[in-house]
Design a protein around this motif. Structure first.
Motif, mmCIF file in Angstrom:
data_model
loop_
_atom_site.group_PDB
_atom_site.id
_atom_site.type_symbol
_atom_site.label_atom_id
_atom_site.label_comp_id
_atom_site.label_asym_id
_atom_site.label_seq_id
_atom_site.Cartn_x
_atom_site.Cartn_y
_atom_site.Cartn_z
ATOM 1 N N GLY A 127 -15.907 18.035 3.737
ATOM 2 C CA GLY A 127 -15.085 17.272 3.261
ATOM 3 C C GLY A 127 -14.694 16.196 1.541
ATOM 4 N N ILE A 128 -15.914 15.268 1.414
ATOM 5 C CA ILE A 128 -16.136 14.597 0.494
ATOM 6 C C ILE A 128 -15.181 15.469 -1.216
ATOM 7 N N GLY A 129 -15.771 16.450 -1.007
ATOM 8 C CA GLY A 129 -15.442 17.597 -2.236
ATOM 9 C C GLY A 129 -13.896 17.778 -2.125
ATOM 10 N N ALA A 130 -13.524 18.219 -1.013
ATOM 11 C CA ALA A 130 -11.902 19.044 -0.970
ATOM 12 C C ALA A 130 -11.452 17.478 -1.679
ATOM 13 N N GLY A 131 -11.768 16.488 -1.093
ATOM 14 C CA GLY A 131 -10.667 14.569 -0.956
ATOM 15 C C GLY A 131 -10.978 14.685 -2.854
ATOM 16 N N ALA A 132 -12.048 15.097 -3.384
ATOM 17 C CA ALA A 132 -11.852 14.494 -4.781
ATOM 18 C C ALA A 132 -11.556 15.915 -5.361
ATOM 19 N N VAL A 133 -11.117 17.049 -5.396
ATOM 20 C CA VAL A 133 -10.204 17.644 -6.052
ATOM 21 C C VAL A 133 -8.680 17.775 -5.395
ATOM 22 N N THR B 29 -2.174 12.870 -7.060
ATOM 23 C CA THR B 29 -2.544 11.920 -8.281
ATOM 24 C C THR B 29 -1.086 11.305 -9.084
ATOM 25 N N PRO B 30 -0.253 12.447 -9.810
ATOM 26 C CA PRO B 30 1.075 13.014 -10.848
ATOM 27 C C PRO B 30 2.120 12.852 -9.360
ATOM 28 N N VAL B 31 1.933 13.791 -8.251
ATOM 29 C CA VAL B 31 3.062 13.676 -7.353
ATOM 30 C C VAL B 31 2.845 12.770 -6.920
ATOM 31 N N GLU B 32 1.774 11.672 -6.561
ATOM 32 C CA GLU B 32 2.008 10.060 -5.533
ATOM 33 C C GLU B 32 3.126 9.531 -6.164
ATOM 34 N N LEU B 33 2.234 9.038 -7.751
ATOM 35 C CA LEU B 33 3.218 8.471 -8.707
ATOM 36 C C LEU B 33 4.384 8.532 -8.752
ATOM 37 N N VAL B 34 5.334 9.342 -9.011
ATOM 38 C CA VAL B 34 5.960 10.282 -8.379
ATOM 39 C C VAL B 34 7.104 9.848 -7.280
ATOM 40 N N LYS B 35 6.640 10.261 -6.581
ATOM 41 C CA LYS B 35 7.123 9.722 -5.502
ATOM 42 C C LYS B 35 7.346 8.506 -4.972
ATOM 43 N N ILE B 36 6.100 7.177 -4.922
ATOM 44 C CA ILE B 36 6.326 6.481 -4.845
ATOM 45 C C ILE B 36 7.434 5.470 -6.084
ATOM 46 N N ARG B 37 7.194 5.981 -6.743
ATOM 47 C CA ARG B 37 8.572 5.444 -7.559
ATOM 48 C C ARG B 37 10.063 6.173 -7.567
ATOM 49 N N LEU B 38 10.689 7.119 -6.445
ATOM 50 C CA LEU B 38 11.832 7.423 -6.364
ATOM 51 C C LEU B 38 11.665 6.627 -5.004
ATOM 52 N N GLN B 39 10.397 5.803 -4.266
ATOM 53 C CA GLN B 39 10.689 5.656 -2.246
ATOM 54 C C GLN B 39 10.660 4.122 -3.163
ATOM 55 N N GLY C 8 -4.198 5.873 -11.746
ATOM 56 C CA GLY C 8 -3.877 5.290 -10.149
ATOM 57 C C GLY C 8 -5.289 6.757 -9.978
ATOM 58 N N LEU C 9 -5.834 7.590 -10.505
ATOM 59 C CA LEU C 9 -6.961 8.407 -10.662
ATOM 60 C C LEU C 9 -7.655 8.112 -9.855
ATOM 61 N N THR C 10 -8.481 7.048 -9.852
ATOM 62 C CA THR C 10 -9.998 6.800 -9.857
ATOM 63 C C THR C 10 -9.319 6.335 -8.596
ATOM 64 N N ILE C 11 -8.510 5.325 -8.566
ATOM 65 C CA ILE C 11 -8.177 4.696 -7.390
ATOM 66 C C ILE C 11 -7.905 6.201 -5.353
ATOM 67 N N THR C 12 -7.088 7.037 -6.588
ATOM 68 C CA THR C 12 -7.202 7.723 -5.173
ATOM 69 C C THR C 12 -8.153 8.651 -5.040
ATOM 70 N N MET C 13 -8.571 8.781 -6.245
ATOM 71 C CA MET C 13 -10.112 9.229 -6.373
ATOM 72 C C MET C 13 -11.202 8.877 -4.524
ATOM 73 N N TYR D 270 -7.351 3.015 4.267
ATOM 74 C CA TYR D 270 -6.257 1.672 3.732
ATOM 75 C C TYR D 270 -6.185 0.647 3.300
ATOM 76 N N PRO D 271 -6.989 -0.051 2.801
ATOM 77 C CA PRO D 271 -7.059 -0.816 2.376
ATOM 78 C C PRO D 271 -7.065 -0.449 0.588
ATOM 79 N N LEU D 272 -7.348 0.843 0.212
ATOM 80 C CA LEU D 272 -7.768 1.062 -1.019
ATOM 81 C C LEU D 272 -6.090 1.605 -1.411
ATOM 82 N N ASP D 273 -5.465 1.890 -0.321
ATOM 83 C CA ASP D 273 -4.085 2.630 0.051
ATOM 84 C C ASP D 273 -3.550 1.826 -0.266
ATOM 85 N N VAL D 274 -3.629 0.409 -0.122
ATOM 86 C CA VAL D 274 -2.054 -0.485 -0.292
ATOM 87 C C VAL D 274 -2.713 -0.660 -2.181
ATOM 88 N N VAL D 275 -3.592 -0.608 -2.500
ATOM 89 C CA VAL D 275 -4.074 -1.165 -3.813
ATOM 90 C C VAL D 275 -3.527 0.001 -4.556
#
Length: 298
Positions: free
Chosen positions: A109-115, A121-131, A159-164, A216-221
Motif C-alpha cells: 500500500g505504501i508503494g502504491a500510494g507513492a506511485v 499531483t498534476p491532475v488534482e492541481l488542475v481539478k482543484i483550480r476548476l472546482q 504539492g507533490l511532496t505533501i501529496t506523497m 485528512y489534516p495533510l489533505d487540507v494543507v
C-alpha cells in the motif's frame, strides 16, 4: 489485447481501471463540496451545497471531473497493479498459493500510494483550480496551459511532496483495512477468493474512511497549497508555513474541516471502487466468484 488481459498483470490493470471509473463517477460531487469546505473560512457543508446549487445549478458539482476521469483508468490501474505486485514481493515468506500477509499488504500500500502521488499531483492541481474557479478557465487544458505559462512545467507538480506524505501511509491503512474487514465480514474469503458483494462494498467503504481519517489534516494543507495563486507572491511558502498559518488564522478545527463530507464520499466511492474491481477480476477469470446473495453468484 487478448494476451494482455489473459495475463495476471493485464487483469489487475483492467480491473483497477474499472474500479477507478466507478469511484470518480459516484463521488465527484462530494469531492467538489469537500474542496470548497477546505478552502473556505465559513459555511457548513449544507449551506455551501445549497449556495452552489442555487447560484450555479447541480452540474456545478461535476465541475473539474474531466481531468480525473481522463486519467483515472490508467492511474487506478497502476495503483492496483503496483499494490498486487509489491504486496507479495516485499514479503516473500508467504506462499504464492496463500493471500499476502498483512505486512505485505501494508508495504504494498505504501508503494502504491507513492506511485499514485507521481501521477495524481498534476491532475488534482488542475481539478482543484476548476472546482474553486479562482480564475476564469474553459476547462482542464486551459488551466494546465495557464499554470505552465506562469510557472513552467514544474508548476504542474506543485504539492507533490505533501501529496506523497498524504498518499503513501494512507494507502497502507486503505489496503490493510480492506483486507482485514473483508475477511471479518466473509471469513475465509481471502484464501478462496469468493467474497460476498456486501462484504466487498462494506469493506471497501470502511477502507476509504480509514485512509481519509489517517491523512485528512495533510489533505487540507495540500488543498490550500495547490489552490493558492503564485502571483504576485504565494500566500504560503511551504508545507510547514501553510500548516502553521492555517491553524493560527482559523484554529485547529480547520485541519478537520470537511471531514464529514470526505468520509461520506469515501465510503460511497471506495465501496464502488472495490466492488467494480472485484467483479471485473472475476469477469476476467482471475479469481473465484462474487456472491451476490445466499444463492446467487456472479
Amino acid at each position: 489485447m487478448e494476451e494482455f488481459v489473459a495475463s495476471s498483470w493485464g487483469r489487475e490493470f483492467v480491473a483497477g481501471g474499472f474500479g477507478g471509473i466507478a469511484g470518480i463517477i459516484s463521488g465527484h460531487p462530494l469531492d467538489t463540496l469537500r474542496i470548497m469546505q477546505q478552502s473556505s473560512k465559513t459555511g457548513t457543508a449544507f449551506s455551501i451545497l445549497r449556495n452552489v446549487v442555487t447560484t450555479e445549478g447541480p452540474t456545478a458539482l461535476y465541475r473539474g471531473i474531466a481531468a480525473p476521469l481522463a486519467s483515472i483508468t490508467f492511474q487506478s490501474a497502476m495503483v492496483f497493479q503496483t499494490y498486487a505486485t509489491l504486496s507479495r514481493a516485499l514479503d516473500p515468506s508467504v506462499s504464492p498459493k496463500d493471500p499476502p500477509s498483512y505486512k505485505g499488504v501494508a508495504l504494498g500500500g505504501i508503494g502504491a500510494g507513492a506511485v499514485q502521488s507521481l501521477m495524481i499531483t498534476p491532475v488534482e492541481l488542475v481539478k482543484i483550480r476548476l472546482q474553486l474557479q479562482t480564475e476564469s478557465h474553459k476547462g482542464p487544458i486551459d488551466v494546465a496551459k495557464s499554470i505552465i505559462k506562469a510557472e513552467g512545467v514544474k508548476g504542474m507538480y506543485r504539492g507533490l511532496t505533501i501529496t506523497m506524505l498524504r498518499d503513501a501511509p494512507a494507502h497502507a491503512f486503505y489496503f490493510c483495512t480492506y483486507e482485514y474487514m473483508k475477511e471479518q465480514l466473509h471469513p475465509g474469503c481471502r484464501k478462496t477468493g469468493e467474497e460476498s458483494l456486501r462484504a466487498t462494498l462494506v469493506a471497501g467503504g470502511l477502507a476509504g474512511v480509514a485512509s481519509w481519517i489517517s491523512c485528512y489534516p495533510l489533505d487540507v494543507v495540500k488543498t490550500r497549497l495547490q489552490a493558492q495563486s503564485m502571483h504576485p507572491v504565494p500566500k504560503y511558502t511551504g508545507i510547514a508555513d501553510c500548516f502553521r498559518r492555517s491553524v493560527r488564522e482559523d484554529g485547529h478545527g480547520v485541519l478537520w474541516r470537511g471531514l464529514g463530507t470526505a468520509v461520506s464520499r469515501a465510503f460511497l466511492v471506495n465501496g464502488a471502487i472495490f466492488a467494480a474491481y472485484e467483479v471485473a477480476m472475476k469477469g476476467l477469470g482471475s479469481r473465484g466468484s462474487v456472491v451476490l446473495a445466499d444463492n446467487a453468484i456472479l
